[in-house]
Design an enzyme around this catalytic site. Structure first.
Site, PDB file in Angstrom:
ATOM      1  N   TRP A 157       0.878  -1.175   0.000  1.00 31.09           N
ATOM      2  CA  TRP A 157       0.000   0.000   0.000  1.00 31.09           C
ATOM      3  C   TRP A 157       0.909   1.216   0.000  1.00 31.09           C
ATOM      4  O   TRP A 157       1.826   1.290   0.828  1.00 31.09           O
ATOM      5  CB  TRP A 157      -0.878  -0.047   1.259  1.00 31.09           C
ATOM      6  CG  TRP A 157      -1.852   1.063   1.383  1.00 31.09           C
ATOM      7  CD1 TRP A 157      -2.717   1.511   0.431  1.00 31.09           C
ATOM      8  CD2 TRP A 157      -2.083   1.862   2.545  1.00 31.09           C
ATOM      9  NE1 TRP A 157      -3.486   2.533   0.937  1.00 31.09           N
ATOM     10  CE2 TRP A 157      -3.111   2.774   2.235  1.00 31.09           C
ATOM     11  CE3 TRP A 157      -1.528   1.898   3.831  1.00 31.09           C
ATOM     12  CZ2 TRP A 157      -3.589   3.709   3.140  1.00 31.09           C
ATOM     13  CZ3 TRP A 157      -2.017   2.820   4.730  1.00 31.09           C
ATOM     14  CH2 TRP A 157      -3.028   3.714   4.390  1.00 31.09           C
ATOM     15  N   ASP A 217      -0.876  -5.041   9.594  1.00 31.57           N
ATOM     16  CA  ASP A 217      -1.867  -4.093   9.097  1.00 31.57           C
ATOM     17  C   ASP A 217      -3.077  -4.936   8.687  1.00 31.57           C
ATOM     18  O   ASP A 217      -2.995  -5.730   7.742  1.00 31.57           O
ATOM     19  CB  ASP A 217      -1.286  -3.336   7.889  1.00 31.57           C
ATOM     20  CG  ASP A 217      -2.238  -2.262   7.386  1.00 31.57           C
ATOM     21  OD1 ASP A 217      -3.375  -2.181   7.880  1.00 31.57           O
ATOM     22  OD2 ASP A 217      -1.832  -1.493   6.485  1.00 31.57           O
ATOM     23  N   LYS A 276     -13.408  -0.993   5.457  1.00 29.44           N
ATOM     24  CA  LYS A 276     -13.959  -1.908   4.454  1.00 29.44           C
ATOM     25  C   LYS A 276     -14.993  -2.854   5.063  1.00 29.44           C
ATOM     26  O   LYS A 276     -16.064  -3.033   4.494  1.00 29.44           O
ATOM     27  CB  LYS A 276     -12.848  -2.754   3.815  1.00 29.44           C
ATOM     28  CG  LYS A 276     -11.497  -2.092   3.687  1.00 29.44           C
ATOM     29  CD  LYS A 276     -11.376  -1.184   2.497  1.00 29.44           C
ATOM     30  CE  LYS A 276      -9.939  -0.687   2.387  1.00 29.44           C
ATOM     31  NZ  LYS A 276      -9.715   0.372   1.470  1.00 29.44           N
TER      32      LYS A 276
HETATM   33  C1  LMR Z   1      -6.830   1.787  -1.398  1.00 29.91           C
HETATM   34  O1  LMR Z   1      -5.752   1.164  -1.269  1.00 29.91           O
HETATM   35  O2  LMR Z   1      -7.359   2.037  -2.486  1.00 29.91           O
HETATM   36  C2  LMR Z   1      -7.561   2.244  -0.162  1.00 29.91           C
HETATM   37  O3  LMR Z   1      -7.029   1.648   0.974  1.00 29.91           O
HETATM   38  C3  LMR Z   1      -7.669   3.715  -0.115  1.00 29.91           C
HETATM   39  C4  LMR Z   1      -6.405   4.385   0.281  1.00 29.91           C
HETATM   40  O4  LMR Z   1      -6.411   5.095   1.277  1.00 29.91           O
HETATM   41  O5  LMR Z   1      -5.377   4.228  -0.416  1.00 29.91           O
END
Ligand code: LMR
Length: 407
Positions: free
Chosen positions: A133, A215, A251
Site C-alpha cells: 500500500w 496491518d 472496508k
Molecule cells: C486503497 O488502497 O485504495 C484504499 O485503501 C484507499 C487508500 O487510502 O489508499
C-alpha cells in the site's frame, strides 16, 4: 513575493487523483477500479443495513451526548475490536496482556504505533513489502523512522509470492527493525503467504529479533470469515510474540469516511502496560487530542450485540461473495474472448484487489482510451467490477494487450 513562494508542489496521491478524474469524466461507460471501496452490483456505494439501523437507534436516543472521549478512545470499542482480532478466548486477553487504542482508522493506528516504536523503542528501520500500500512509506517516515526498506514479495514471472526473496530480506534486516505485514488480502497483490509460509516467517522474525507490525484492513471482508482472516495474527500471538496490529473498520463495516480504527497492542509483561499507555496517550494528545465518537459507537454496538453481530456477519459474507463472483466473471470473460495469457491469478488472488499483470503503459492506456480508472501498477479494485461492466472491462483489456506488449 510571498512567504510561501519557496513551497514546492507535492506529487498527487494517485488513488484519490483517479477518483477525481473519474468523477469529472462524462463518458457513459466509465469504470472506477481505482480506490478500494465496496460497490454493489449496480456500482453504488453500500451503507450496511446494520449500520443504518444502529444510527437510527443512536439518533433517537436523547440520552446520547457528544462529550469528549478519553484520549485513547471508547474503551468498549477498543476492547471489542481487540477481541474480534485475537479471539475473545485468547490467552493474552484473559491474562490482560492485550489492549486497544481507538485510532483514526487503520492509517491512524499505523501512525500512532509507528511513532511509539520510533520514539520509545528507538526503532530506526521499517520494512514494507515490494509492492505495498503506497501510504506505508509516508506514514512511517512521518512518524520518525530513519529509513524505510522494502522486502521482496511479488514475483512477476510466477504472479505469486517471492518467498525466497522475502525470507532472505528478513534475514538481512538489522535487529529491532519493524516489519509491516499485511494480515490478509495483501494490498495490492491479493496474494498471501500460506499458513506454512507464515510459520517460517514467524520463525525468522523471532530469530532475528524483529518487531512484527500487522496491518489488518480486511478482517472478514476478505473471506467472509473473521477467524480465517485473522489467522496469521493469531498464530504470531500463539507463538508468544509481542506485536502491534492496526485494524481498520473502513472496508468490513463500510465506514470509510468515519475513520474507525484500533491499534491492538500485545505485550508479555503486564507491568509495562501503564507506561506504554501513558506514552501512547501523549502521542494522541499531541496530534489530535482524542478520537471521534460516532463510528466507534456504531462498531461497538454491533460487536457487543449478538443479533446485530450476526446481521453484520451476513453483510461481510455478502460483500466477500460478490467480490469472488466478480473475480470468476472477469476471468471467464477474458478467457471467452481468448485474451492471451493465463488469467487464473484473477480467481486465486483474494480480497479487494487484483494485480492484473498489466504494466504501467497498459494501465495508463486503460484509463486514457477506455475510461477504466486503475492504478498504474496494474492494480484493480474488484469491487468496481459489476455484471454490467465486466464485458466492457474484458474487451478493454483485450484491446490494450493487442496494442502493447503481451502479458
Ligand atoms: C486503497 O488502497 O485504495 C484504499 O485503501 C484507499 C487508500 O487510502 O489508499
Amino acid at each position: 513575493m510571498s512567504k510561501f513562494s519557496s513551497v514546492e508542489l507535492g506529487p498527487p496521491i494517485e488513488v484519490f487523483a483517479l477518483t477525481k478524474a473519474f468523477q469529472d469524466d462524462n463518458f457513459e461507460k466509465k469504470v472506477n477500479l481505482g480506490v478500494g471501496a465496496y460497490r454493489t452490483d449496480q456500482g453504488k456505494p453500500w451503507v450496511l443495513p446494520v449500520v443504518r439501523e444502529v444510527e437510527k437507534i443512536m439518533a433517537s436516543d436523547d440520552t446520547r451526548v457528544k462529550e469528549y472521549l478519553p484520549v485513547l478512545g471508547l474503551e468498549v470499542f477498543s476492547s471489542a475490536a481487540t477481541s474480534m482480532l485475537l479471539g475473545s478466548d485468547s490467552p493474552v486477553i484473559l491474562e490482560n496482556r492485550a489492549f486497544g487504542v481507538q485510532c483514526l482508522s487503520g492509517t491512524g493506528a499505523l501512525r500512532i504505533g509507528a511513532e511509539f516504536l520510533a520514539k520509545q523503542l528507538k526503532c530506526e528501520y521499517f520494512y514494507y513489502s515490494s509492492p505495498s500500500w503506497e501510504n506505508h512509506h509516508l506514514v512511517f517516515t512521518n512518524a520518525g523512522f530513519k529509513e524505510g526498506r522494502q522486502y521482496r514479495y511479488w514475483n512477476q514471472a510466477t504472479r505469486g509470492l517471492d518467498f525466497d526473496g522475502f525470507k532472505e530480506d528478513l534475514k538481512n534486516a538489522p535487529e529491532n527493525s519493524v516489519i509491516i505485514l499485511h494480515a490478509c488480502a495483501h494490498n495490492p497483490t491479493g496474494c498471501d503467504p500460506t499458513q506454512e509460509q507464515w510459520k517460517e516467517i514467524a520463525e525468522i522474525i523471532k530469530e532475528k529479533k524483529l518487531f512484527p507490525f500487522f496491518d489488518s484492513a480486511y478482517q472478514g471482508f476478505a473471506s467472509g470469515d473473521l477467524e480465517k482472516d485473522s489467522w496469521a495474527v493469531r498464530y504470531f500471538v500463539s507463538k508468544g510474540f509481542e506485536l502491534f496490529c492496526a485494524q481498520s473498520f473502513a472496508k468490513n463495516f463500510g465506514l470509510y469516511g468515519e475513520r474507525v480504527g484500533n491499534l491492538t497492542v500485545v505485550m508479555n509483561d503486564v507491568s509495562c502496560i501503564p507506561p506504554v499507555k501513558s506514552q501512547l496517550t501523549l502521542s494522541v494528545r499531541g496530534m489530535y487530542s482524542n478520537p471521534p465518537i460516532h463510528g466507534a459507537t456504531i462498531v461497538a454496538t454491533v460487536l457487543k450485540d449478538p443479533k446485530l453481530f450476526d446481521q453484520w456477519k451476513d453483510h461481510i459474507r455478502t460483500m466477500s461473495s460478490r467480490i469472488i463472483d466478480m473475480r470468476k466473471a472477469l476471468r471467464h470473460a477474458l478467457e471467452k474472448l481468448g485474451v492471451p495469457g493465463d488469467w487464473s491469478h484473477i480467481t486465486s488472488q483474494i480480497g479487494m484487489f487484483s494485480y492484473t499483470g498489466l504494466n504501467e503503459q497498459q494501465s495508463l492506456h486503460m484509463v486514457k482510451q477506455h475510461h477504466i480508472y486503475m492504478l498504474k501498477s496494474g492494480r484493480i479494485s474488484m469491487c468496481g467490477i459489476t455484471p454490467n461492466n465486466v464485458e466492457y472491462v474484458a474487451n478493454a483489456i483485450k484491446e490494450t494487450l493487442s496494442l502493447t506488449q503481451k502479458l
